[in-house]
Design an enzyme around this catalytic site. Structure first.
Site, mmCIF file in Angstrom:
data_model
loop_
_atom_site.group_PDB
_atom_site.id
_atom_site.type_symbol
_atom_site.label_atom_id
_atom_site.label_comp_id
_atom_site.label_asym_id
_atom_site.label_seq_id
_atom_site.Cartn_x
_atom_site.Cartn_y
_atom_site.Cartn_z
ATOM 1 N N ASN A 78 0.788 -1.232 0.000
ATOM 2 C CA ASN A 78 0.000 0.000 0.000
ATOM 3 C C ASN A 78 0.822 1.285 0.000
ATOM 4 O O ASN A 78 0.266 2.368 0.116
ATOM 5 C CB ASN A 78 -0.960 0.010 1.193
ATOM 6 C CG ASN A 78 -2.028 -1.053 1.035
ATOM 7 O OD1 ASN A 78 -2.463 -1.342 -0.069
ATOM 8 N ND2 ASN A 78 -2.432 -1.662 2.135
ATOM 9 N N CYS A 79 2.110 1.194 -0.143
ATOM 10 C CA CYS A 79 2.984 2.371 -0.161
ATOM 11 C C CYS A 79 2.817 3.125 -1.486
ATOM 12 O O CYS A 79 2.869 2.522 -2.564
ATOM 13 C CB CYS A 79 4.432 1.914 0.019
ATOM 14 S SG CYS A 79 5.658 3.173 -0.277
ATOM 15 N N ASP A 80 2.634 4.429 -1.422
ATOM 16 C CA ASP A 80 2.449 5.240 -2.631
ATOM 17 C C ASP A 80 3.663 5.189 -3.554
ATOM 18 O O ASP A 80 3.514 5.126 -4.775
ATOM 19 C CB ASP A 80 2.138 6.692 -2.269
ATOM 20 C CG ASP A 80 0.742 6.860 -1.689
ATOM 21 O OD1 ASP A 80 -0.117 5.977 -1.914
ATOM 22 O OD2 ASP A 80 0.510 7.874 -1.006
ATOM 23 N N LYS A 106 3.594 2.004 -5.422
ATOM 24 C CA LYS A 106 2.599 2.036 -6.497
ATOM 25 C C LYS A 106 3.158 2.750 -7.727
ATOM 26 O O LYS A 106 2.955 2.300 -8.856
ATOM 27 C CB LYS A 106 1.318 2.711 -5.999
ATOM 28 C CG LYS A 106 0.569 1.873 -4.984
ATOM 29 C CD LYS A 106 -0.637 2.618 -4.434
ATOM 30 C CE LYS A 106 -1.319 1.833 -3.327
ATOM 31 N NZ LYS A 106 -2.430 2.544 -2.726
#
Length: 120
Positions: free
Chosen positions: A10-12, A15
């Site tokens: 879930n780390c930006d 992504k």
């Protein structure tokens, strides 16, 4: 050559890095070291290639929440133990291209790294 991107789902930044790889047609595996863990031998090998200081995510909340006494004068052995115990302390992503590692995401650095890959 197998390519693996290591990080947290879930780390930006993860992504962005994964989207960059996909947009450039770079096949890769994803290792979520928060869900699957990371072993000390791998961390030690990475530290040998890029330095433990580069691997340690000092700007993340997990590291910042440590007591000041634990953060000050941190050694390689202490940092590696913390990263193994709490993988959120590993800077992300870590892109493994065979023997080469790219830590963090920078599109220019990714471009240079994949330019050296053998083409089919």
């Amino acid at each position: 050559m197998p390519i693996t991107i290591h990080g947290i789902k879930n780390c930006d930044t993860m992504k962005k890095a994964r989207a960059w790889l996909e947009a450039h047609g770079i096949a890769h595996d994803f290792h979520d070291y928060k869900a699957k863990g990371i072993d000390g031998a791998t961390l030690k090998a990475w530290a040998g290639k890029v330095g433990w200081e580069k691997l340690l995510n000092r700007s993340g909340t997990t590291f910042r929440k440590l007591p000041d006494a634990q953060k000050e004068g941190i050694t390689e052995a202490q940092a590696l133990a913390l990263m193994e115990e709490q993988p959120s302390m590993i800077k992300r992503p870590v892109l493994a291209l065979g023997d080469r590692l790219v830590v963090g995401f920078d599109s220019g650095e990714y471009e240079r790294a994949v330019a050296t890959l053998p083409r089919d």
